[in-house]
Design a protein around this motif. Structure first.
Motif, PDB file in Angstrom:
ATOM      1  N   VAL A  47       0.831  -1.199   0.000  1.00 31.80           N
ATOM      2  CA  VAL A  47       0.000   0.000   0.000  1.00 31.80           C
ATOM      3  C   VAL A  47       0.869   1.254   0.000  1.00 31.80           C
ATOM      4  CG1 VAL A  47      -1.774   1.301   1.235  1.00 31.80           C
ATOM      5  CG2 VAL A  47      -1.829  -1.212   1.238  1.00 31.80           C
ATOM      6  N   ALA A  48       1.808   1.302   0.945  1.00 34.40           N
ATOM      7  CA  ALA A  48       2.630   2.502   1.079  1.00 34.40           C
ATOM      8  C   ALA A  48       3.890   2.179   1.862  1.00 34.40           C
ATOM      9  CB  ALA A  48       1.852   3.617   1.783  1.00 34.40           C
ATOM     10  N   THR A  49       4.937   2.930   1.578  1.00 35.77           N
ATOM     11  CA  THR A  49       6.222   2.792   2.263  1.00 35.77           C
ATOM     12  C   THR A  49       6.713   4.164   2.679  1.00 35.77           C
ATOM     13  OG1 THR A  49       6.859   0.839   0.982  1.00 35.77           O
ATOM     14  CG2 THR A  49       8.633   2.104   1.986  1.00 35.77           C
ATOM     15  N   ILE A  50       7.288   4.224   3.861  1.00 34.10           N
ATOM     16  CA  ILE A  50       8.030   5.409   4.272  1.00 34.10           C
ATOM     17  C   ILE A  50       9.426   4.946   4.668  1.00 34.10           C
ATOM     18  CG2 ILE A  50       7.148   5.372   6.643  1.00 34.10           C
ATOM     19  CD1 ILE A  50       7.215   8.539   6.391  1.00 34.10           C
ATOM     20  N   ALA A  51      10.418   5.511   3.990  1.00 30.41           N
ATOM     21  CA  ALA A  51      11.788   5.046   4.168  1.00 30.41           C
ATOM     22  C   ALA A  51      12.587   6.044   4.993  1.00 30.41           C
ATOM     23  CB  ALA A  51      12.431   4.846   2.798  1.00 30.41           C
ATOM     24  N   ASP A  52      13.806   5.646   5.287  1.00 32.93           N
ATOM     25  CA  ASP A  52      14.717   6.514   6.017  1.00 32.93           C
ATOM     26  C   ASP A  52      14.850   7.835   5.273  1.00 32.93           C
ATOM     27  OD1 ASP A  52      18.211   6.516   6.884  1.00 32.93           O
ATOM     28  OD2 ASP A  52      16.491   7.116   8.086  1.00 32.93           O
ATOM     29  N   GLY A  53      14.706   8.922   5.971  1.00 28.19           N
ATOM     30  CA  GLY A  53      14.736  10.233   5.338  1.00 28.19           C
ATOM     31  C   GLY A  53      13.362  10.756   4.996  1.00 28.19           C
ATOM     32  N   GLY A  54      12.344   9.938   5.179  1.00 30.70           N
ATOM     33  CA  GLY A  54      10.970  10.372   4.967  1.00 30.70           C
ATOM     34  C   GLY A  54      10.431  10.179   3.573  1.00 30.70           C
ATOM     35  N   ARG A  55      11.205   9.554   2.702  1.00 33.47           N
ATOM     36  CA  ARG A  55      10.723   9.332   1.326  1.00 33.47           C
ATOM     37  C   ARG A  55       9.568   8.345   1.349  1.00 33.47           C
ATOM     38  NH1 ARG A  55      12.421   5.479  -2.278  1.00 33.47           N
ATOM     39  NH2 ARG A  55      14.107   4.942  -0.845  1.00 33.47           N
ATOM     40  N   THR A  56       8.499   8.677   0.609  1.00 29.83           N
ATOM     41  CA  THR A  56       7.300   7.842   0.582  1.00 29.83           C
ATOM     42  C   THR A  56       7.012   7.327  -0.818  1.00 29.83           C
ATOM     43  OG1 THR A  56       5.867   9.768   0.280  1.00 29.83           O
ATOM     44  CG2 THR A  56       6.259   9.049   2.544  1.00 29.83           C
ATOM     45  N   THR A  57       6.462   6.144  -0.886  1.00 28.27           N
ATOM     46  CA  THR A  57       5.971   5.589  -2.142  1.00 28.27           C
ATOM     47  C   THR A  57       4.625   4.933  -1.867  1.00 28.27           C
ATOM     48  OG1 THR A  57       7.177   3.526  -1.770  1.00 28.27           O
ATOM     49  CG2 THR A  57       8.264   5.189  -3.128  1.00 28.27           C
ATOM     50  N   TYR A  58       3.804   4.852  -2.921  1.00 30.04           N
ATOM     51  CA  TYR A  58       2.460   4.335  -2.784  1.00 30.04           C
ATOM     52  C   TYR A  58       2.121   3.362  -3.914  1.00 30.04           C
ATOM     53  CZ  TYR A  58       1.828   8.176   0.494  1.00 30.04           C
ATOM     54  OH  TYR A  58       1.957   9.035   1.561  1.00 30.04           O
TER      55      TYR A  58
END
Length: 118
Positions: free
Chosen positions: A47-58
């Motif tokens: 559904v969604a990812t939040i990675a180190d540094g705050g980068r998001t993908t959906y």
């Protein structure tokens, strides 16, 4: 380390829900966290990812309706879901990659049911 989700439930089409996932345990830092979902009879999908540094993908199906965010002070990741549709009905699970003494370890929550129905 444990991941515990909350916030699922029954909502009408067009409604909103906010899911939470809190990581607890000893000595870790959050590297990345994701929300997955699995509808009955279907494969699990990201559904969604939040990675180190705050980068998001959906996931493509989100189309601007959901927002993932993180409160690192609380070790909690949120999934704000708006404009919910019946096809969003699924068990939503939290997945975390945690840095434990420079070793990345994966954890899963138990899942929370989201049902979108009139």
């Amino acid at each position: 380390v444990q991941l515990v989700e909350s916030g699922g439930g029954l909502v009408r089409p067009g409604g909103s829900l906010r899911l939470s996932c809190t990581a607890s345990g000893n000595r870790f830092n959050i590297f990345s966290m994701d929300w997955y979902r699995q509808a009955s009879g279907k494969q699990r999908e990201l559904v969604a990812t939040i990675a180190d540094g705050g980068r998001t993908t959906y996931g493509e199906f989100v189309k601007g309706r959901f927002t993932i965010s993180i409160d690192r002070a609380k070790n909690t990741v949120y999934l704000q879901m708006n404009s919910l549709r019946p096809e969003d009905t699924a068990v939503y699970s939290c997945h975390g990659v945690l840095d434990q003494s420079s070793i990345l370890c994966e954890y899963w929550g138990q899942g929370t049911q989201v049902t979108v129905s009139s």
